[in-house]
Design a protein around this motif. Structure first.
Motif, PDB file in Angstrom:
ATOM      1  N   ARG A 237       4.267  -5.687   5.356  1.00 21.97           N
ATOM      2  CA  ARG A 237       3.989  -7.034   4.957  1.00 21.97           C
ATOM      3  C   ARG A 237       2.428  -6.769   3.922  1.00 21.97           C
ATOM      4  O   ARG A 237       2.220  -7.829   2.987  1.00 21.97           O
ATOM      5  CB  ARG A 237       4.369  -8.176   5.552  1.00 21.97           C
ATOM      6  CG  ARG A 237       5.388  -8.052   5.694  1.00 21.97           C
ATOM      7  CD  ARG A 237       6.456  -9.644   6.214  1.00 21.97           C
ATOM      8  NE  ARG A 237       5.055 -10.028   7.606  1.00 21.97           N
ATOM      9  CZ  ARG A 237       5.849  -9.037   8.765  1.00 21.97           C
ATOM     10  NH1 ARG A 237       6.703  -8.857   8.544  1.00 21.97           N
ATOM     11  NH2 ARG A 237       4.917  -9.255   9.966  1.00 21.97           N
ATOM     12  N   SER A 238       1.240  -6.215   4.894  1.00 22.09           N
ATOM     13  CA  SER A 238      -0.254  -6.501   3.949  1.00 22.09           C
ATOM     14  C   SER A 238      -0.391  -5.321   3.471  1.00 22.09           C
ATOM     15  O   SER A 238      -1.347  -6.538   2.505  1.00 22.09           O
ATOM     16  CB  SER A 238      -0.949  -6.209   5.938  1.00 22.09           C
ATOM     17  OG  SER A 238      -2.100  -5.676   4.993  1.00 22.09           O
ATOM     18  N   GLU A 240       2.164  -4.853   1.251  1.00 18.72           N
ATOM     19  CA  GLU A 240       2.653  -5.499  -0.438  1.00 18.72           C
ATOM     20  C   GLU A 240       1.532  -6.874  -0.671  1.00 18.72           C
ATOM     21  O   GLU A 240       1.580  -6.792  -1.893  1.00 18.72           O
ATOM     22  CB  GLU A 240       3.706  -5.937  -0.212  1.00 18.72           C
ATOM     23  CG  GLU A 240       5.038  -5.172  -0.054  1.00 18.72           C
ATOM     24  CD  GLU A 240       6.342  -4.677   0.207  1.00 18.72           C
ATOM     25  OE1 GLU A 240       7.390  -4.009   0.022  1.00 18.72           O
ATOM     26  OE2 GLU A 240       6.502  -6.032   1.023  1.00 18.72           O
ATOM     27  N   THR A 241       0.743  -7.263   0.074  1.00 14.82           N
ATOM     28  CA  THR A 241       0.521  -9.065   0.233  1.00 14.82           C
ATOM     29  C   THR A 241      -1.004  -8.086  -0.584  1.00 14.82           C
ATOM     30  O   THR A 241      -1.445  -9.232  -1.420  1.00 14.82           O
ATOM     31  CB  THR A 241       0.062  -9.516   1.273  1.00 14.82           C
ATOM     32  OG1 THR A 241       1.584 -10.215   1.784  1.00 14.82           O
ATOM     33  CG2 THR A 241      -1.138 -10.788   1.417  1.00 14.82           C
ATOM     34  N   GLU A 242      -1.879  -8.160   0.107  1.00 21.06           N
ATOM     35  CA  GLU A 242      -2.742  -7.198  -0.848  1.00 21.06           C
ATOM     36  C   GLU A 242      -3.013  -5.898  -2.432  1.00 21.06           C
ATOM     37  O   GLU A 242      -3.344  -6.327  -2.937  1.00 21.06           O
ATOM     38  CB  GLU A 242      -3.959  -6.366   0.881  1.00 21.06           C
ATOM     39  CG  GLU A 242      -4.271  -6.747   1.750  1.00 21.06           C
ATOM     40  CD  GLU A 242      -5.176  -8.085   1.046  1.00 21.06           C
ATOM     41  OE1 GLU A 242      -5.803  -8.335   0.095  1.00 21.06           O
ATOM     42  OE2 GLU A 242      -4.858  -8.774   2.120  1.00 21.06           O
TER      43      GLU A 242
END
Length: 523
Positions: A237-238, A240-242
């Protein structure tokens, strides 16, 4: 004395007894009256309570009856409303159906009138055709009679001679028209020669296909998939978000997929993920730091790529923002081609064609190198890449002739200069040359074989060869069966058939070769 006292005492006792009896009587009467009054009072109270309960029961019965009446009335009104609504809906459907029927009747009447008119015209035309057929039959009969009288030919022989004469005359007329058009084209003035050449080159224009939107990253082992996902999916998740890129982890062994329409983001994510896998420390903090560092490096590579492309082409005076956008094409692919390399190659081709046509070479280079600029941001902005690129060029101060040519190279807007025509032609040439785009050997050979078979299917063709990577089809005909006039017509017929039945990039040149050989031997 004693007897008198005794007697008096008895009389007193008797009187006292009588008095007590009287008092007891009156006391009993008082008690009885009191009890009677109390009983009467209690009876009155009981009667009052009974009356009140009766009135309450009566009131409750009235209220209940009134409620039942109201409920029955509401139910009846609700049922009546439903029936009324049903009737209204039924009336609406009836009205709508009446309107629909009326409209259909009008359409039927219109069609009936049209059909009647067409029938009248058809009858008139049929009568005219019958009359013309009669005239034609009479003329044919006269000609047949004349021919039979002259040469004593049969009807079939006469028909064959007439058909051959008509074919010969038509071929002569067609070849004459072709020669006339060719002569007219060669006689055009030099001022119109440039447009004629560019119009011919413009026939190279091709179509578009979809671009690559995923990148594979190799893993040292399948155990790394769990580390990439992290506890409860924290790491993925980190990432893909960044990065702004979708990280796809499936059952495919040894690889993960990065998916994004933005090629720069996809490249940043690829490099960052490879570094994280090499380092082995994968957690949200290291992911953020690695992505930020790689993003800075990629931005510098993008700027450098844009500057190198412009420097190699000798183009200067370009806005720095345009240089960055141009550099992003280094990570963009189309038709399996790198778009930046394709743009540099196109700029060189346009420069050569512009020099041959006595045009401004510098302007041609700018059009060529910027023609696909919109592909760098077409995933962020609505519209075709040609129009997007033209808007960017207008925004950053390029000349109108440049951004019009960019916008028009796929016919999104009207061409207002010869550079727009050259851009469309050069764009197709870079894609049509052998090896420019991915094309399997089987499909390539199948296309060449199909072109040769099409040529051989025509009467009088002896041999056919597809040469120059399928860009030219040479057809050798038999001199006795095909004359010069028929050769011109045959070339046109083969070209039309190839155009309709074969898919190919650019254009195919059809050359019909006819020769007559006279051979003798000296003894």
């Amino acid at each position: 004395m004693d007897s008198m006292q005794i007697w008096w005492s008895e009389i007193q006792s008797l009187l006292l007894s009588i008095g007590f009896m009287v008092l007891g009587f009156f006391f009993h009467a008082f008690i009885t009256r009191t009890n009677a009054m109390a009983a009467s009072q209690r009876g009155k109270i009981i009667l009052d309570e009974a009356e009140k309960k009766a009135k309450a029961i009566e009131h409750e019965a009235e209220v209940k009856a009134r409620e039942e009446v109201l409920a029955a009335r509401e139910k009846a009104e609700h049922s009546l409303d439903k029936k009324r609504q049903s009737i209204i809906e039924l009336e609406d459907r009836v009205v709508a159906r009446e309107k629909d029927i009326s409209r259909k009747l009008e359409l039927l009447e219109t069609k009936d009138r049209t059909l009647s008119e067409k029938l009248d015209k058809a009858e008139e035309q049929q009568e005219t055709i019958i009359e013309q057929k009669k005239v034609l039959d009479e003329r044919i009969a006269q000609e047949n009679q004349r021919i039979q009288e002259i040469a004593d030919f049969s009807k079939d022989d006469a028909r064959k001679i007439i058909m051959e004469q008509m074919e010969t005359e038509l071929e002569g007329e067609i070849s004459g028209l072709i020669r006339h058009q060719q002569k007219t084209a060669h006689e055009q003035a030099r001022a119109q020669a440039r447009e004629i050449v560019c119009s011919a080159i413009e026939r190279y224009a091709g179509e578009h296909v979809s671009n690559i939107t995923t990148t594979q990253v190799q893993l040292p082992s399948d155990d790394m998939k769990g580390r990439i996902i992290g506890k409860e999916g924290r790491n993925i998740r980190s990432f893909e978000t960044e990065s702004g890129v979708n990280l796809i982890i499936d059952e495919t062994p040894g690889v993960v997929l990065l998916s994004s329409y933005d090629p720069v983001r996809r490249e940043v994510a690829r490099v960052a993920l490879e570094r994280l896998l090499e380092d082995g420390r994968i957690h949200p903090a290291s992911i953020e730091q690695t992505l930020e560092k790689v993003r800075s490096e990629i931005n510098e590579l993008i700027r450098q790529a844009g500057e190198d492309a412009l420097y190699n082409l000798g183009i200067s005076g370009v806005d720095p923002e345009l240089v960055k956008i141009l550099g992003r094409l280094k990570y963009r692919t189309s038709y399996k081609q790198n778009v930046l390399e394709h743009s540099v190659e196109m700029a060189s081709l346009m420069a050569m064609m512009a020099a041959d046509l006595d045009l401004d070479v510098s302007t041609a280079k700018r059009v060529g190198v910027f023609h696909d600029l919109g592909k760098a941001v077409d995933h962020e902005v609505e519209g075709s890449h040609a129009v997007i690129g033209a808007n960017l060029l207008r925004k950053y101060g390029e000349e109108p002739i440049v951004y019009n040519a960019v916008a028009a190279h796929h016919d999104d807007v009207e061409k207002n200069s010869v550079y727009a025509v050259l851009a469309a032609a050069a764009d197709a040439i870079t894609a049509a040359r052998p090896g420019a785009r991915l094309d399997s050997t089987d499909l390539y050979l199948e296309r060449l074989d199909k072109m040769e078979k099409i040529a051989k299917s025509f009467k009088g063709v002896d041999k056919s060869y597809a040469i120059q990577a399928g860009r030219e089809l040479r057809v050798i005909v038999e001199g006795k069966q095909v004359d010069d006039n028929r050769a011109l017509v045959l070339a046109r017929e083969i070209a039309n058939t190839v155009q309709n039945e074969v898919r190919y990039p650019g254009q195919v040149k059809v050359t019909v070769i006819r020769e007559t050989r006279a051979i003798e031997y000296a003894k």
